[in-house]
Design a protein around this motif. Structure first.
Motif, mmCIF file in Angstrom:
data_model
loop_
_atom_site.group_PDB
_atom_site.id
_atom_site.type_symbol
_atom_site.label_atom_id
_atom_site.label_comp_id
_atom_site.label_asym_id
_atom_site.label_seq_id
_atom_site.Cartn_x
_atom_site.Cartn_y
_atom_site.Cartn_z
ATOM 1 N N SER B 12 45.825 39.687 46.824
ATOM 2 C CA SER B 12 46.371 38.398 47.355
ATOM 3 C C SER B 12 46.894 38.914 48.873
ATOM 4 O O SER B 12 47.626 39.917 48.917
ATOM 5 C CB SER B 12 47.736 38.191 46.558
ATOM 6 N N THR B 84 39.103 32.132 49.551
ATOM 7 C CA THR B 84 39.526 32.061 48.135
ATOM 8 C C THR B 84 38.590 31.854 46.942
ATOM 9 O O THR B 84 37.746 31.264 47.156
ATOM 10 C CB THR B 84 41.014 31.380 47.945
ATOM 11 N N LEU B 108 42.763 35.786 46.716
ATOM 12 C CA LEU B 108 43.588 34.734 47.033
ATOM 13 C C LEU B 108 44.053 34.839 48.495
ATOM 14 O O LEU B 108 44.500 35.741 48.737
ATOM 15 C CB LEU B 108 44.875 34.623 46.049
#
Lengths: 114, 111
Positions: B12, B84, B108
């Motif tokens: 992320s 993503t 992400l």
């Protein structure tokens, strides 16, 4: 115009039932596949057909039976569904059996067995 | 069975950052592919590498095949939210038919 299509998109059924998933490709490819993607997103080959002939049959239970009426179609029939069959099933096709060929995937069929 | 290990499993990051995803195996592959899968869709091919040491670029994505053809990496420069997705590496099987997939890296990118 969809290259690889699958129906249905979603399938919810009870244990013990029999169900089929249909796949069609309009790319003129000779080779088609069925993959299973589990809840952890692991994608694993189940079957591969080349010109309607089975060339790969992974260690898949006999309850799973692929059928290729012509090289544009590869359907998957599942007998006596079990809870563990819940997954997303992807159909794919490629121009040849060479593993470096680009594989075109369908949108997937999410099967839920209750 | 030719196993492909991908790392990291999850990533992320914020928009604009760089990242590298790895795909490793103890087996030699004649070719290796990278796919991206978005939620509710099937994987889509990004690149195929076939020569040891090969480097391929696709806009902000750089793919490298290891010299010994046992590993590969994907580097994304200045990641964007549109990057993503689930990144999958796949290598040819012993039989030469179909593919063995790694377990994927879920990326992400937040604005």
């Amino acid at each position: 115009d969809t290259a690889v299509s699958q129906t249905p998109k979603y399938l919810v059924t009870q244990m013990g039932n029999d169900k089929s998933i249909k796949c069609e490709q309009n790319l003129g490819h000779d080779t088609m596949y069925w993959y299973k993607q589990d809840s952890k997103k692991f994608l694993k080959i189940m079957f591969s057909y080349n010109n309607k002939e089975l060339i790969i049959n992974e260690t898949v239970p006999n309850r799973f039976s692929p059928k290729s009426p012509d090289k544009a179609h590869l359907n998957l029939h599942i007998n006596s569904l079990e809870l563990g069959d819940s997954a997303v099933y992807f159909c794919a096709s490629s121009q040849s059996t060479w593993s470096g060929s680009e594989q075109y995937f369908g949108p997937g069929t999410r099967l839920t067995v209750t | 069975t030719q196993l492909l290990e991908q790392s990291p499993q999850f990533l992320s990051i914020q928009e604009g950052e760089n990242l590298t995803v790895y795909c490793n195996s103890s087996s030699v592959f004649s070719s290796l592919q990278w796919y991206r899968q978005e939620p509710g869709e099937g994987p889509v091919l990004l690149v195929t590498v076939v020569t040891g040491g090969e480097v391929k670029k696709l806009k902000r994505l750089t793919f490298q095949f290891g010299d010994a053809r046992k590993d590969s990496s994907l580097h994304i420069t200045a990641a964007q939210p549109g990057d993503t997705g689930l990144y999958l590496c796949a290598g040819d099987r012993d039989s030469g038919y179909a593919l063995n997939f790694g377990k994927g890296t879920s990326l992400l990118v937040t604005p």
